[in-house]
Design a protein around this motif. Structure first.
Motif, PDB file in Angstrom:
ATOM      1  N   ILE A 110      58.550  70.039  23.626  1.00  0.00           N
ATOM      2  CA  ILE A 110      59.714  69.617  24.428  1.00  0.00           C
ATOM      3  C   ILE A 110      60.227  68.263  23.924  1.00  0.00           C
ATOM      4  N   CYS A 111      59.282  67.333  23.615  1.00  0.00           N
ATOM      5  CA  CYS A 111      59.706  66.008  23.107  1.00  0.00           C
ATOM      6  C   CYS A 111      60.451  66.168  21.784  1.00  0.00           C
ATOM      7  N   LEU A 112      59.933  67.062  20.935  1.00  0.00           N
ATOM      8  CA  LEU A 112      60.568  67.285  19.625  1.00  0.00           C
ATOM      9  C   LEU A 112      61.982  67.848  19.804  1.00  0.00           C
ATOM     10  N   LEU A 113      62.125  68.796  20.747  1.00  0.00           N
ATOM     11  CA  LEU A 113      63.441  69.384  21.008  1.00  0.00           C
ATOM     12  C   LEU A 113      64.404  68.333  21.569  1.00  0.00           C
ATOM     13  N   LEU A 114      63.886  67.429  22.415  1.00  0.00           N
ATOM     14  CA  LEU A 114      64.735  66.367  22.958  1.00  0.00           C
ATOM     15  C   LEU A 114      65.227  65.458  21.830  1.00  0.00           C
ATOM     16  N   MET A 115      64.304  65.089  20.910  1.00  0.00           N
ATOM     17  CA  MET A 115      64.679  64.218  19.782  1.00  0.00           C
ATOM     18  C   MET A 115      65.775  64.895  18.944  1.00  0.00           C
ATOM     19  N   THR A 116      65.592  66.214  18.680  1.00  0.00           N
ATOM     20  CA  THR A 116      66.580  66.953  17.888  1.00  0.00           C
ATOM     21  C   THR A 116      67.924  66.975  18.602  1.00  0.00           C
ATOM     22  N   TRP A 117      67.873  67.207  19.921  1.00  0.00           N
ATOM     23  CA  TRP A 117      69.102  67.268  20.711  1.00  0.00           C
ATOM     24  C   TRP A 117      69.829  65.912  20.682  1.00  0.00           C
ATOM     25  N   LEU A 118      69.073  64.805  20.790  1.00  0.00           N
ATOM     26  CA  LEU A 118      69.688  63.470  20.748  1.00  0.00           C
ATOM     27  C   LEU A 118      70.396  63.259  19.409  1.00  0.00           C
ATOM     28  N   TYR A 119      69.766  63.769  18.345  1.00  0.00           N
ATOM     29  CA  TYR A 119      70.337  63.622  17.005  1.00  0.00           C
ATOM     30  C   TYR A 119      71.658  64.395  16.876  1.00  0.00           C
ATOM     31  N   LEU A 120      71.790  65.451  17.694  1.00  0.00           N
ATOM     32  CA  LEU A 120      72.997  66.305  17.625  1.00  0.00           C
ATOM     33  C   LEU A 120      74.153  65.785  18.488  1.00  0.00           C
ATOM     34  N   GLN A 121      74.076  64.530  18.921  1.00  0.00           N
ATOM     35  CA  GLN A 121      75.163  63.989  19.767  1.00  0.00           C
ATOM     36  C   GLN A 121      76.511  64.178  19.078  1.00  0.00           C
ATOM     37  N   PRO A 122      77.501  64.776  19.794  1.00  0.00           N
ATOM     38  CA  PRO A 122      78.816  64.996  19.167  1.00  0.00           C
ATOM     39  C   PRO A 122      79.454  63.672  18.766  1.00  0.00           C
ATOM     40  N   GLU A 123      80.133  63.705  17.621  1.00  0.00           N
ATOM     41  CA  GLU A 123      80.836  62.516  17.125  1.00  0.00           C
ATOM     42  C   GLU A 123      82.119  62.346  17.902  1.00  0.00           C
ATOM     43  N   THR A 124      82.235  61.246  18.697  1.00  0.00           N
ATOM     44  CA  THR A 124      83.467  61.028  19.456  1.00  0.00           C
ATOM     45  C   THR A 124      84.421  60.116  18.705  1.00  0.00           C
ATOM     46  N   ASN A 125      83.899  59.394  17.711  1.00  0.00           N
ATOM     47  CA  ASN A 125      84.763  58.503  16.940  1.00  0.00           C
ATOM     48  C   ASN A 125      85.416  59.302  15.812  1.00  0.00           C
ATOM     49  N   GLN A 126      86.729  59.487  15.884  1.00  0.00           N
ATOM     50  CA  GLN A 126      87.447  60.321  14.915  1.00  0.00           C
ATOM     51  C   GLN A 126      87.919  59.537  13.691  1.00  0.00           C
TER      52      GLN A 126
END
Ligand SMILES: [Fe+2]
Length: 269
Positions: A60-76
Motif C-alpha cells: 500500500i505504501c509503495l502504491l501511495l508513493m507511485t500515486w504521488l509521483y503521478l500528480q497531474p501537471e497543472t503548470n502548462q
C-alpha cells in the motif's frame, strides 16, 4: 461563434479537465492514506504483526508513493520556463474580466494604486511600442526614488520594464534584475461568468537554489499585497460601464495607454 469565443470555450474546457484530473488524483491520495491508516489500526489491535500484514502495508505504501509521483501537471508553461518557475497564485474575483484587463494595461496605476507596495516607483518615459498579431509590446523606463527602497534588493534604480499583451487573456510583465537576469510575471485572465473571472499569477526567474525558498515567501506576500491594493480599483472599474470603456471609448492618445488602445483595436477587428 467568433475566434475569441472559441478560444475562451477551449480554455474553459482545458481548465475543467485539469481540475477534474487533479480532483481524481486527490481522491486517490485520500483513499491510499485511508488504507494505510486502516492497516495501522488493524495491526495495533492485533496481538502480533504477521509477515502477511507487513507485506500488505508495504505494498500500500509503495502504491501511495507511485500515486504521488503521478500528480497531474497543472503548470502548462513550456519546459524551459518550468525550471525557473517560482510561485503561482490563483483567485476567483467578483468583477468582469475586462476590469482586470483594463487594470493590467494601465501603466499609470503602478504609480498610484501600488504606491505603497512598489515603494513610490516612477514611470519616467515610454521607450518603445510595437504591435504583434494578437497583442503588443510596450517598454518603459522606471525609477526608484528612495535609496532605502526594498525593491533595490533585486533590481537597479533605473530599469526598462516590458509589458507584453500576448493575447486578449495573457499579459506579461518582465523586469530586469541583477546579473542580466529577468523576473517574469505572467497574468492570465479567464472569464467565469459575466461578473466573475479567474485570475492566475505565475512568477518566473532564474534564482540560486539557496535564495529560492526565501523569494517564494517574499513573492507570495508581495503578490497578495498588490492584489489587495488592486481590489478597490477593480471594484471602482466594475461600477463603470465596461462596454463603453472598451467598445465605444474614445482612445486616449497618451502613449502609456498604448496597449489598452491596441486591445480595443483587436476587439473591434
Ligand atoms: Fe495592479
Amino acid at each position: 461563434m467568433n475566434k475569441l469565443q472559441r478560444e475562451r470555450k477551449h480554455d474553459e474546457t482545458v481548465l475543467f479537465i485539469n481540475q477534474l484530473r487533479y480532483g481524481v488524483w486527490l481522491l486517490g491520495v485520500t483513499a491510499w492514506l485511508f488504507a494505510i491508516a486502516e492497516r495501522m489500526i488493524a495491526v495495533s489491535d492485533g496481538a502480533y504483526f504477521s509477515s502477511k500484514e507487513i507485506f500488505q502495508t508495504l505494498i500500500i505504501c509503495l502504491l501511495l508513493m507511485t500515486w504521488l509521483y503521478l500528480q497531474p501537471e497543472t503548470n502548462q508553461a513550456p519546459v524551459s520556463l518550468r525550471s525557473s518557475h517560482i510561485i503561482s497564485q490563483e483567485y476567483i474575483l467578483p468583477y468582469p474580466y475586462l476590469c482586470q484587463i483594463y487594470h493590467l494595461l494601465n501603466l499609470k496605476h503602478l504609480e498610484t494604486i501600488h504606491n505603497f507596495s512598489l515603494n513610490n516607483l516612477k514611470i519616467s518615459s515610454v521607450t518603445h511600442v510595437q504591435a504583434t498579431s494578437q497583442g503588443g509590446i510596450i517598454k518603459f523606463q522606471t525609477s526608484l526614488d528612495s535609496p532605502i527602497n526594498a525593491l533595490r534588493m533585486w533590481r537597479s534604480k533605473n530599469v526598462e520594464v516590458d509589458l507584453i499583451l500576448h493575447n486578449p487573456y495573457t499579459v506579461e510583465l518582465s523586469i530586469p534584475v541583477y546579473n542580466q537576469k529577468r523576473m517574469v510575471v505572467l497574468f492570465n485572465v479567464l472569464p467565469l461568468t459575466q461578473n466573475e473571472h479567474y485570475f492566475f499569477i505565475d512568477i518566473y526567474g532564474d534564482l540560486q537554489w539557496w535564495i529560492k525558498p526565501l523569494m517564494k515567501v517574499l513573492l507570495h506576500f508581495a503578490s497578495c499585497l498588490t492584489l489587495f491594493e488592486d481590489l478597490p480599483y477593480l471594484r471602482a472599474l466594475s461600477e463603470r460601464n465596461i462596454d463603453n470603456l472598451f467598445y465605444s471609448h474614445k482612445s486616449s492618445s497618451h502613449e502609456s495607454m498604448y496597449l489598452y488602445n491596441r486591445y480595443i483595436e483587436l476587439c473591434n477587428t
